[in-house]
Design a protein around this motif. Structure first.
Motif, short mmCIF file in Angstrom:
data_model
loop_
_atom_site.label_atom_id
_atom_site.label_comp_id
_atom_site.label_asym_id
_atom_site.label_seq_id
_atom_site.Cartn_x
_atom_site.Cartn_y
_atom_site.Cartn_z
N LYS A 156 -8.95 12.02 45.87
CA LYS A 156 -8.54 10.83 46.63
C LYS A 156 -9.52 10.52 47.77
O LYS A 156 -9.96 9.38 47.93
CB LYS A 156 -7.13 11.04 47.18
CG LYS A 156 -6.07 11.27 46.12
CD LYS A 156 -4.70 11.44 46.70
CE LYS A 156 -4.57 12.67 47.58
NZ LYS A 156 -4.76 13.93 46.83
N LEU A 208 -4.49 9.03 41.07
CA LEU A 208 -5.58 9.83 40.52
C LEU A 208 -5.00 11.09 39.89
O LEU A 208 -4.13 11.74 40.49
CB LEU A 208 -6.56 10.22 41.63
CG LEU A 208 -7.74 9.28 41.89
CD1 LEU A 208 -8.59 9.85 43.03
CD2 LEU A 208 -8.60 9.08 40.66
N ASN A 262 -9.68 11.12 36.80
CA ASN A 262 -10.97 11.49 37.40
C ASN A 262 -11.72 12.43 36.45
O ASN A 262 -11.17 13.45 36.01
CB ASN A 262 -10.76 12.16 38.76
CG ASN A 262 -12.02 12.22 39.58
OD1 ASN A 262 -13.07 11.70 39.18
ND2 ASN A 262 -11.94 12.86 40.73
N ALA A 279 -14.79 9.52 40.57
CA ALA A 279 -14.49 9.24 41.98
C ALA A 279 -15.72 9.31 42.86
O ALA A 279 -15.69 8.85 44.01
CB ALA A 279 -13.42 10.21 42.50
N CYS A 311 -15.35 3.38 40.90
CA CYS A 311 -14.17 3.23 41.76
C CYS A 311 -13.83 1.75 41.96
O CYS A 311 -12.66 1.37 42.00
CB CYS A 311 -14.41 3.89 43.12
SG CYS A 311 -14.68 5.67 43.03
#
Length: 216
Positions: free
Chosen positions: A32, A113, A141, A171, A177
């Motif tokens: 994150k 995620l 991810n 990520a 992203c």
């Protein structure tokens, strides 16, 4: 691009008309903070602290991670001259989940995620969003040593409705992203479209009275 610390962050466009809040959620160690840092056009605000307690290290077992978000991550990205997204990354440690209400409240949607090696840890996150009625999408991810599964299999494993988007992402990569956020924006636009009103049923034709028989 994100500020490198020596240059001032890009100013918000004077033509900006709308600001939207998006939450980035998921269990500990799914990326994150990395996502918010990668995509933010300003130097992100992060609250990473060293994991000093045995409980924190136990929850992060199997994750190559020595620090954790204790409050939030914050970033900004302009999708156009008129639309800007504010990103709020939530903490992954369960003991900080009391902060969720403030971070998720008012969010137009959320990016969840996940790590395919630890899918079961995402169930509580999905349940919390569903209970709050927050629209979300799932971004898987791509970790270097993680297996790659077909997205339909992952959708089934997470028990996602067919309309909820699920995509792979990196990520660490800004373009990847950004595409995740655009996917969420497109999904939210679809949800915002009013449902077509059902067409009224045709009224039955009145019955015709029988004509009297002619006299012989």
């Amino acid at each position: 691009m994100a500020s490198n610390g020596s240059e001032p962050p890009p100013a918000l466009a004077t033509t900006t008309a709308s600001a939207l809040k998006v939450a980035v959620v998921g269990p500990v160690g799914v990326g994150k903070t990395t996502l918010v840092t990668s995509v933010s056009e300003i130097k992100p605000l992060t609250t990473e602290e060293y994991m000093s307690s045995d409980a924190d290290r136990a929850q992060a077992r199997g994750v190559d991670k020595h620090s954790t978000t204790v409050a939030m991550d914050f970033g900004r990205i302009s999708l156009s001259d008129r639309l800007v997204l504010y990103l709020f990354g939530t903490p992954g440690q369960e003991r900080f989940w009391f902060l969720w209400d403030g971070l998720v409240t008012g969010a137009l949607g959320a990016v969840v995620l996940v790590d395919v090696r630890r899918l079961a840890e995402s169930f509580d996150v999905l349940e919390r969003l569903e209970k709050r009625g927050v629209a979300f999408m799932v971004a898987v991810n791509r970790f270097p040593d993680a297996p790659v599964h077909p997205l339909p299999e992952l959708r089934a494993a997470l028990d996602l409705p067919g309309a909820v988007p699920i995509v792979y992402c990196d990520a660490r990569d800004r373009d990847s992203c950004r595409e995740v956020l655009l996917t969420l924006a497109r999904y939210l636009l679809v949800l915002a479209e009013p449902e077509p009103e059902p067409e009224p049923e045709p009224e039955p034709e009145p019955e015709r009275e029988a004509e009297p028989e002619a006299a012989v």
